[in-house]
Design a protein around this motif. Structure first.
Motif, mmCIF file in Angstrom:
data_model
loop_
_atom_site.group_PDB
_atom_site.id
_atom_site.type_symbol
_atom_site.label_atom_id
_atom_site.label_comp_id
_atom_site.label_asym_id
_atom_site.label_seq_id
_atom_site.Cartn_x
_atom_site.Cartn_y
_atom_site.Cartn_z
ATOM 1 N N GLY A 43 2.383 -0.368 -3.571
ATOM 2 C CA GLY A 43 2.047 0.380 -2.437
ATOM 3 C C GLY A 43 2.143 2.078 -2.679
ATOM 4 O O GLY A 43 2.878 2.272 -3.694
ATOM 5 N N PRO A 81 -2.406 2.061 -6.705
ATOM 6 C CA PRO A 81 -3.019 2.586 -5.360
ATOM 7 C C PRO A 81 -2.917 3.739 -5.182
ATOM 8 O O PRO A 81 -3.282 4.327 -3.815
ATOM 9 C CB PRO A 81 -2.336 1.461 -4.539
ATOM 10 N N GLN A 97 -6.110 5.634 -3.339
ATOM 11 C CA GLN A 97 -6.483 5.187 -2.175
ATOM 12 C C GLN A 97 -6.159 5.916 -0.926
ATOM 13 O O GLN A 97 -6.563 6.569 -0.053
ATOM 14 C CB GLN A 97 -6.133 3.585 -1.817
ATOM 15 N N VAL A 98 -4.700 6.540 -1.209
ATOM 16 C CA VAL A 98 -4.339 7.469 -0.386
ATOM 17 C C VAL A 98 -4.791 8.895 -0.500
ATOM 18 O O VAL A 98 -5.037 9.617 0.570
ATOM 19 C CB VAL A 98 -2.683 7.674 -0.301
ATOM 20 N N THR A 148 -0.477 3.288 1.745
ATOM 21 C CA THR A 148 -1.348 2.152 1.450
ATOM 22 C C THR A 148 -0.255 0.909 0.981
ATOM 23 O O THR A 148 0.674 1.257 0.303
ATOM 24 C CB THR A 148 -2.585 2.122 0.097
ATOM 25 N N ALA A 195 -5.771 -3.408 -0.640
ATOM 26 C CA ALA A 195 -5.007 -2.345 -0.420
ATOM 27 C C ALA A 195 -4.984 -1.704 0.792
ATOM 28 O O ALA A 195 -6.337 -1.066 1.235
ATOM 29 C CB ALA A 195 -5.130 -1.210 -1.236
ATOM 30 N N THR A 200 -4.727 0.454 3.991
ATOM 31 C CA THR A 200 -4.447 1.861 3.886
ATOM 32 C C THR A 200 -4.808 2.676 5.292
ATOM 33 O O THR A 200 -5.645 2.218 5.941
ATOM 34 C CB THR A 200 -5.282 2.757 3.020
ATOM 35 N N ALA A 256 -0.508 1.252 9.055
ATOM 36 C CA ALA A 256 -0.640 0.514 7.740
ATOM 37 C C ALA A 256 -0.535 -0.962 7.777
ATOM 38 O O ALA A 256 -1.077 -2.046 7.573
ATOM 39 C CB ALA A 256 -0.077 1.015 6.439
#
Length: 419
Positions: free
Chosen positions: A225, A287, A290-291, A327, A379, A381, A394
């Protein structure tokens, strides 16, 4: 413009999601992609290790930009091959990708360029490692496999027994390049900087959670995460990291005939003496990507093309939302050991209807059914005005997903929440 994105993980799903929003995009191709990426791109069966096939595809489909997501094709020199054919590529050449491909290379560069990092010794066999351990280091000590290890080639040994177990794994009875490092005390943060080999542009910060267990316990993983931004990396500390670590790295690489073009992902330890480099990655994190993509407000095709064409200085600074993004990774049971495969996944639509964005990583289609095919599977998010709001959003998304074989950490963002 037609764009080819290489990769199949959660990072590449996040990139595809953002690339697909570009006003400059005609067709986005992804190779090989995954079921989530297929919602944004035309997935094609293309092997990134077959350079000639990639070059042929780019030519036949009038591709104007290739975005290389994972590290292995970069270390393999795919960027060199494409650039030799006149194709704009986001991602470094083979020589520059050594910043990720060889921890020893990076440590030696830091020494030459006087870049702050942990003290280290490079060894090639167990005898050398044990001698270095006895003569140079105290516990805890950091033991790193020199090459690519998917985020899992690092052991923090707190005793002779733990060091011996790490040596058993990394040397396996033979020779292998390994780096021993002093343990740095502080908090980790990730800084992302785009560069075309000359100009630099900060591209956000994040903190990830590498350990599989809550409270940062258990073995290292590829990441369970992350959240962005990382408030612990204050504007002053970010400037210091760029001035003392990233900018000297870019200059040293150019001076040594290996200009780095792409994204430099600097893993930093924020020590009492200031930021120190833990290691570089030569691509977006997973990840962390992703953020970052949820917060980035610009046109990603425009930005990555400017990097690929050496025009980064002509673009304004990257703009990010003030919101916090978090995420949470849903992994298959058994990860990071031998993960369970084939588990059915439902509820992604419900999670996204509730405001989350679900990026797929280890998934495949079994007929009409979505099933797990890897260790890190999804993931989930979301964003919010602060980290608590983003966390709640989340985990609402996590709870909407029906994946009985999956598990996640329930404490992502715990340090910042505690502050």
């Amino acid at each position: 413009m037609n764009v080819l994105l290489l990769g199949s993980g959660g990072r590449e799903h996040a990139l595809a999601w953002k690339l697909a929003q570009s006003a400059l995009l005609d067709t986005l191709y992804a190779a090989p992609g995954n079921p989530g990426i297929a919602a944004h791109a035309t997935c094609v069966a293309l092997d990134a290790t077959d350079h000639a096939a990639v070059v042929d595809f780019v030519r036949d489909h009038d591709v104007g930009l290739v975005v290389i997501g994972p590290e292995a094709p970069l270390v393999d020199g795919l960027g060199d091959t494409l650039r030799a054919g006149g194709v704009p590529v986001f991602g470094p050449d083979r020589a520059a990708a050594q910043l990720e491909g060889s921890k020893g290379f990076t440590k030696d560069l830091c020494r030459r360029a006087e870049i702050p990092t942990a003290g280290y010794v490079r060894v090639n066999n167990r005898t050398e490692a044990e001698a270095a351990l006895a003569g140079t280091f105290s516990y805890p000590v950091v033991i790193k496999a020199d090459g690519l290890a998917a985020g899992k080639g690092v052991v923090i040994a707190t005793s002779e027994a733990e060091a011996a177990a790490a040596f058993d794994t990394m040397f396996g009875g033979g020779d292998a390049p390994v780096v021993l490092e002093e343990f740095l005390d502080g908090e980790e943060a990730s800084l992302f900087v785009l560069t075309d080999g000359v100009s630099l542009m900060p591209f956000g910060s994040a903190q990830d959670h590498k350990r599989v267990g809550e409270g940062d316990t258990g073995p290292n993983t590829g990441g369970m995460g992350a959240y962005s931004p990382a408030p612990v990396l204050t504007p002053a500390l970010e400037r210091q990291a760029i001035e003392r670590i990233v900018a000297p790295t870019v200059k040293a690489m150019a001076d040594e005939g290996m200009p780095f073009s792409g994204v430099l992902y600097a893993g930093l330890m924020l020590t009492a003496a200031g930021p120190k480099l833990i290691e570089y990655n030569a691509r977006f994190g997973d990840p962390e990507c992703q953020v970052l993509m949820l917060r980035y407000q610009g046109d990603l095709v425009e930005m990555l093309l400017a990097v690929a064409q050496g025009r980064l200085a002509a673009l304004p600074a990257a703009q990010f939302s003030d919101d916090v993004a978090m995420t949470v990774v849903l992994a298959a049971a058994g990860y990071p050991g031998t993960p369970a495969a084939g588990g059915t996944i439902r509820g992604i639509d419900a999670a996204e209807a509730g405001g989350a964005v679900v990026f797929q990583a280890g998934t495949r289609r079994d007929g009409e059914t979505l099933v797990a095919s890897g260790g890190r599977v999804l993931a989930v998010t979301a964003t919010g005005a602060d980290i608590a709001v983003a966390r709640d959003a989340a985990y609402r998304g996590i709870d909407a997903v029906d994946f009985p074989d999956g598990f996640c950490r329930r404490d992502i963002g715990w340090r910042e929440l505690a502050r």
